[in-house]
Each structure stands twice: as structure tokens, then as C-alpha cells.
Design a protein around this motif. Structure first.
Motif, PDB file in Angstrom:
ATOM      1  N   SER A  10       0.850  -1.183   0.000  1.00 50.15           N
ATOM      2  CA  SER A  10       0.000   0.000   0.000  1.00 50.15           C
ATOM      3  C   SER A  10       0.890   1.239   0.000  1.00 50.15           C
ATOM      4  O   SER A  10       1.993   1.210   0.550  1.00 50.15           O
ATOM      5  CB  SER A  10      -0.884   0.006   1.246  1.00 50.15           C
ATOM      6  OG  SER A  10      -1.812  -1.049   1.185  1.00 50.15           O
ATOM      7  N   PRO A  11       0.421   2.323  -0.611  1.00 56.97           N
ATOM      8  CA  PRO A  11       1.261   3.524  -0.731  1.00 56.97           C
ATOM      9  C   PRO A  11       1.728   4.070   0.615  1.00 56.97           C
ATOM     10  O   PRO A  11       2.779   4.691   0.699  1.00 56.97           O
ATOM     11  CB  PRO A  11       0.337   4.535  -1.422  1.00 56.97           C
ATOM     12  CG  PRO A  11      -0.736   3.730  -2.053  1.00 56.97           C
ATOM     13  CD  PRO A  11      -0.882   2.475  -1.257  1.00 56.97           C
ATOM     14  N   HIS A  12       0.961   3.813   1.657  1.00 60.65           N
ATOM     15  CA  HIS A  12       1.297   4.365   2.971  1.00 60.65           C
ATOM     16  C   HIS A  12       2.086   3.386   3.831  1.00 60.65           C
ATOM     17  O   HIS A  12       2.302   3.628   5.013  1.00 60.65           O
ATOM     18  CB  HIS A  12       0.018   4.781   3.696  1.00 60.65           C
ATOM     19  CG  HIS A  12      -1.047   3.721   3.676  1.00 60.65           C
ATOM     20  ND1 HIS A  12      -1.065   2.681   4.568  1.00 60.65           N
ATOM     21  CD2 HIS A  12      -2.094   3.523   2.827  1.00 60.65           C
ATOM     22  CE1 HIS A  12      -2.100   1.894   4.286  1.00 60.65           C
ATOM     23  NE2 HIS A  12      -2.732   2.376   3.237  1.00 60.65           N
ATOM     24  N   VAL A  13       2.497   2.253   3.237  1.00 63.28           N
ATOM     25  CA  VAL A  13       3.241   1.242   3.996  1.00 63.28           C
ATOM     26  C   VAL A  13       4.684   1.182   3.512  1.00 63.28           C
ATOM     27  O   VAL A  13       4.949   1.162   2.312  1.00 63.28           O
ATOM     28  CB  VAL A  13       2.579  -0.145   3.869  1.00 63.28           C
ATOM     29  CG1 VAL A  13       3.451  -1.233   4.497  1.00 63.28           C
ATOM     30  CG2 VAL A  13       1.208  -0.132   4.532  1.00 63.28           C
ATOM     31  N   THR A  14       5.600   1.189   4.461  1.00 63.75           N
ATOM     32  CA  THR A  14       7.029   1.109   4.175  1.00 63.75           C
ATOM     33  C   THR A  14       7.582  -0.178   4.766  1.00 63.75           C
ATOM     34  O   THR A  14       7.232  -0.546   5.886  1.00 63.75           O
ATOM     35  CB  THR A  14       7.766   2.296   4.817  1.00 63.75           C
ATOM     36  OG1 THR A  14       7.209   3.509   4.324  1.00 63.75           O
ATOM     37  CG2 THR A  14       9.245   2.266   4.497  1.00 63.75           C
ATOM     38  N   MET A  15       8.423  -0.855   4.008  1.00 70.99           N
ATOM     39  CA  MET A  15       9.059  -2.075   4.504  1.00 70.99           C
ATOM     40  C   MET A  15      10.550  -1.831   4.622  1.00 70.99           C
ATOM     41  O   MET A  15      11.152  -1.246   3.723  1.00 70.99           O
ATOM     42  CB  MET A  15       8.803  -3.245   3.546  1.00 70.99           C
ATOM     43  CG  MET A  15       9.419  -4.554   4.009  1.00 70.99           C
ATOM     44  SD  MET A  15       8.804  -6.005   3.101  1.00 70.99           S
ATOM     45  CE  MET A  15       9.661  -5.802   1.558  1.00 70.99           C
ATOM     46  N   ARG A  28       0.377   5.996   7.796  1.00 69.42           N
ATOM     47  CA  ARG A  28      -0.898   6.694   7.957  1.00 69.42           C
ATOM     48  C   ARG A  28      -1.432   6.526   9.376  1.00 69.42           C
ATOM     49  O   ARG A  28      -1.909   7.471   9.985  1.00 69.42           O
ATOM     50  CB  ARG A  28      -1.886   6.113   6.942  1.00 69.42           C
ATOM     51  CG  ARG A  28      -3.230   6.759   6.876  1.00 69.42           C
ATOM     52  CD  ARG A  28      -4.115   5.981   5.919  1.00 69.42           C
ATOM     53  NE  ARG A  28      -4.167   4.562   6.286  1.00 69.42           N
ATOM     54  CZ  ARG A  28      -4.888   3.655   5.660  1.00 69.42           C
ATOM     55  NH1 ARG A  28      -5.593   3.991   4.606  1.00 69.42           N
ATOM     56  NH2 ARG A  28      -4.894   2.400   6.061  1.00 69.42           N
ATOM     57  N   THR A  29      -1.320   5.303   9.895  1.00 67.65           N
ATOM     58  CA  THR A  29      -1.908   5.015  11.205  1.00 67.65           C
ATOM     59  C   THR A  29      -0.865   4.880  12.304  1.00 67.65           C
ATOM     60  O   THR A  29      -1.205   4.929  13.483  1.00 67.65           O
ATOM     61  CB  THR A  29      -2.698   3.698  11.157  1.00 67.65           C
ATOM     62  OG1 THR A  29      -1.775   2.632  10.875  1.00 67.65           O
ATOM     63  CG2 THR A  29      -3.772   3.734  10.081  1.00 67.65           C
ATOM     64  N   GLY A  30       0.406   4.669  11.914  1.00 68.42           N
ATOM     65  CA  GLY A  30       1.445   4.463  12.909  1.00 68.42           C
ATOM     66  C   GLY A  30       1.551   3.027  13.385  1.00 68.42           C
ATOM     67  O   GLY A  30       2.394   2.711  14.212  1.00 68.42           O
ATOM     68  N   LEU A  81      -2.161 -10.236   5.550  1.00 68.56           N
ATOM     69  CA  LEU A  81      -1.653  -9.040   4.861  1.00 68.56           C
ATOM     70  C   LEU A  81      -2.811  -8.195   4.341  1.00 68.56           C
ATOM     71  O   LEU A  81      -2.801  -6.963   4.445  1.00 68.56           O
ATOM     72  CB  LEU A  81      -0.760  -9.443   3.680  1.00 68.56           C
ATOM     73  CG  LEU A  81       0.554 -10.161   3.995  1.00 68.56           C
ATOM     74  CD1 LEU A  81       1.248 -10.564   2.696  1.00 68.56           C
ATOM     75  CD2 LEU A  81       1.475  -9.286   4.832  1.00 68.56           C
ATOM     76  N   ARG A  82      -3.798  -8.874   3.791  1.00 69.73           N
ATOM     77  CA  ARG A  82      -4.952  -8.164   3.237  1.00 69.73           C
ATOM     78  C   ARG A  82      -5.736  -7.466   4.346  1.00 69.73           C
ATOM     79  O   ARG A  82      -6.109  -6.301   4.228  1.00 69.73           O
ATOM     80  CB  ARG A  82      -5.846  -9.157   2.495  1.00 69.73           C
ATOM     81  CG  ARG A  82      -7.019  -8.516   1.768  1.00 69.73           C
ATOM     82  CD  ARG A  82      -7.950  -9.593   1.237  1.00 69.73           C
ATOM     83  NE  ARG A  82      -8.402 -10.446   2.329  1.00 69.73           N
ATOM     84  CZ  ARG A  82      -8.563 -11.763   2.243  1.00 69.73           C
ATOM     85  NH1 ARG A  82      -8.299 -12.388   1.136  1.00 69.73           N
ATOM     86  NH2 ARG A  82      -8.983 -12.452   3.280  1.00 69.73           N
ATOM     87  N   ASP A  83      -5.969  -8.180   5.438  1.00 71.09           N
ATOM     88  CA  ASP A  83      -6.746  -7.609   6.540  1.00 71.09           C
ATOM     89  C   ASP A  83      -6.040  -6.401   7.159  1.00 71.09           C
ATOM     90  O   ASP A  83      -6.684  -5.465   7.625  1.00 71.09           O
ATOM     91  CB  ASP A  83      -7.000  -8.664   7.615  1.00 71.09           C
ATOM     92  CG  ASP A  83      -7.936  -9.763   7.132  1.00 71.09           C
ATOM     93  OD1 ASP A  83      -8.595  -9.562   6.083  1.00 71.09           O
ATOM     94  OD2 ASP A  83      -8.000 -10.814   7.780  1.00 71.09           O
ATOM     95  N   ALA A  84      -4.709  -6.444   7.167  1.00 71.63           N
ATOM     96  CA  ALA A  84      -3.943  -5.340   7.739  1.00 71.63           C
ATOM     97  C   ALA A  84      -3.789  -4.187   6.746  1.00 71.63           C
ATOM     98  O   ALA A  84      -3.212  -3.155   7.085  1.00 71.63           O
ATOM     99  CB  ALA A  84      -2.568  -5.840   8.183  1.00 71.63           C
ATOM    100  N   GLU A  85      -4.281  -4.398   5.524  1.00 70.31           N
ATOM    101  CA  GLU A  85      -4.179  -3.389   4.457  1.00 70.31           C
ATOM    102  C   GLU A  85      -2.728  -3.028   4.166  1.00 70.31           C
ATOM    103  O   GLU A  85      -2.388  -1.880   3.884  1.00 70.31           O
ATOM    104  CB  GLU A  85      -4.994  -2.136   4.802  1.00 70.31           C
ATOM    105  CG  GLU A  85      -6.474  -2.430   4.972  1.00 70.31           C
ATOM    106  CD  GLU A  85      -7.308  -1.197   5.267  1.00 70.31           C
ATOM    107  OE1 GLU A  85      -6.714  -0.122   5.515  1.00 70.31           O
ATOM    108  OE2 GLU A  85      -8.537  -1.305   5.253  1.00 70.31           O
ATOM    109  N   VAL A  86      -1.887  -4.044   4.244  1.00 68.00           N
ATOM    110  CA  VAL A  86      -0.469  -3.864   3.960  1.00 68.00           C
ATOM    111  C   VAL A  86      -0.218  -3.850   2.451  1.00 68.00           C
ATOM    112  O   VAL A  86       0.632  -3.110   1.962  1.00 68.00           O
ATOM    113  CB  VAL A  86       0.341  -5.000   4.637  1.00 68.00           C
ATOM    114  CG1 VAL A  86       1.732  -5.105   4.073  1.00 68.00           C
ATOM    115  CG2 VAL A  86       0.383  -4.780   6.145  1.00 68.00           C
ATOM    116  N   MET A  87      -0.969  -4.681   1.731  1.00 77.92           N
ATOM    117  CA  MET A  87      -0.794  -4.762   0.285  1.00 77.92           C
ATOM    118  C   MET A  87      -1.785  -3.837  -0.415  1.00 77.92           C
ATOM    119  O   MET A  87      -2.913  -3.652   0.042  1.00 77.92           O
ATOM    120  CB  MET A  87      -1.017  -6.198  -0.202  1.00 77.92           C
ATOM    121  CG  MET A  87      -0.171  -7.245   0.501  1.00 77.92           C
ATOM    122  SD  MET A  87       1.604  -7.018   0.309  1.00 77.92           S
ATOM    123  CE  MET A  87       1.829  -7.564  -1.372  1.00 77.92           C
TER     124      MET A  87
END
Lengths: 89, 18
Positions: A10-15, A28-30, A81-87
């Protein structure tokens, strides 16, 4: 399967890698998450254009003794991953 | 070479920005 080839975060997720392993941060959420080594293998494969089936195949090759459970484990992981909205959807 | 024991892939939430 919910993750298609060419999947991305997701655009707001950094790995990133830390000395403790791979970490994902939702800017976005921390919220942030730790991936274990197997999870890191799967998510990297997906982000590199692999499919869920590719991930299953890879884990089965690495761990033949766990072959029977790998499919269900990867499916559950992808659902997480989907539920956490990571992807990205 | 010894292969690490299999662990199911996991995503564990470990905290928040607060």
C-alpha cells in the motif's frame, strides 16, 4: 487468490530491514508489524512479481517435510496481509 | 548445510506510533 502478480505494498506502507528482521510501518496510522523469516520470503516473492503459488512452491522446496501445510499457511498469511491493508488492493 | 526449521509465515503487530 487475493494477491495478484505484480503486487505492491500500500502507498502508505514502508518495509525495511532492521537488525531484528523485516518490519512494516503504516505511515498513515502508525501501526507497525514484524515479519518472521518465512513471511519475509513470501512477501518479497510477491513484491518481485511472484504469485501465491510461486511462494508455496518455494517454501515446499525449502521445507519438504512441511509441504502439506504450506498451502494453508501461505493462504492464511496472505489473508493477514490483506486484513492489515499492507498490500495495495 | 542445515536448513532452518519451518515456521509458518507470520505478520505480527508489534506496536503503534504512540
Amino acid at each position: 487468490m487475493p494477491v495478484t502478480p505484480g503486487a505492491s505494498l500500500s502507498p502508505h506502507v514502508t518495509m525495511t530491514e532492521t537488525e531484528h528482521g523485516t518490519v512494516l510501518l503504516d505511515e498513515r496510522t502508525g501501526r507497525y508489524w514484524a515479519l518472521n523469516a518465512t513471511g519475509t520470503t513470501v512477501i518479497r516473492l510477491l513484491l518481485d512479481g511472484g504469485t501465491v503459488d510461486d511462494a508455496v512452491r518455494e517454501l515446499r522446496e525449502r521445507h519438504p517435510d512441511a509441504a502439506e501445510r504450506v498451502t494453508a499457511d501461505v493462504a492464511a498469511f496472505v489473508a493477514t496481509l490483506r486484513d492489515a491493508e499492507v498490500m495495495a488492493p | 548445510h542445515k536448513v532452518a526449521a519451518y515456521e509458518p509465515p507470520s505478520l505480527m503487530e508489534v506496536g503503534g506510533f504512540a
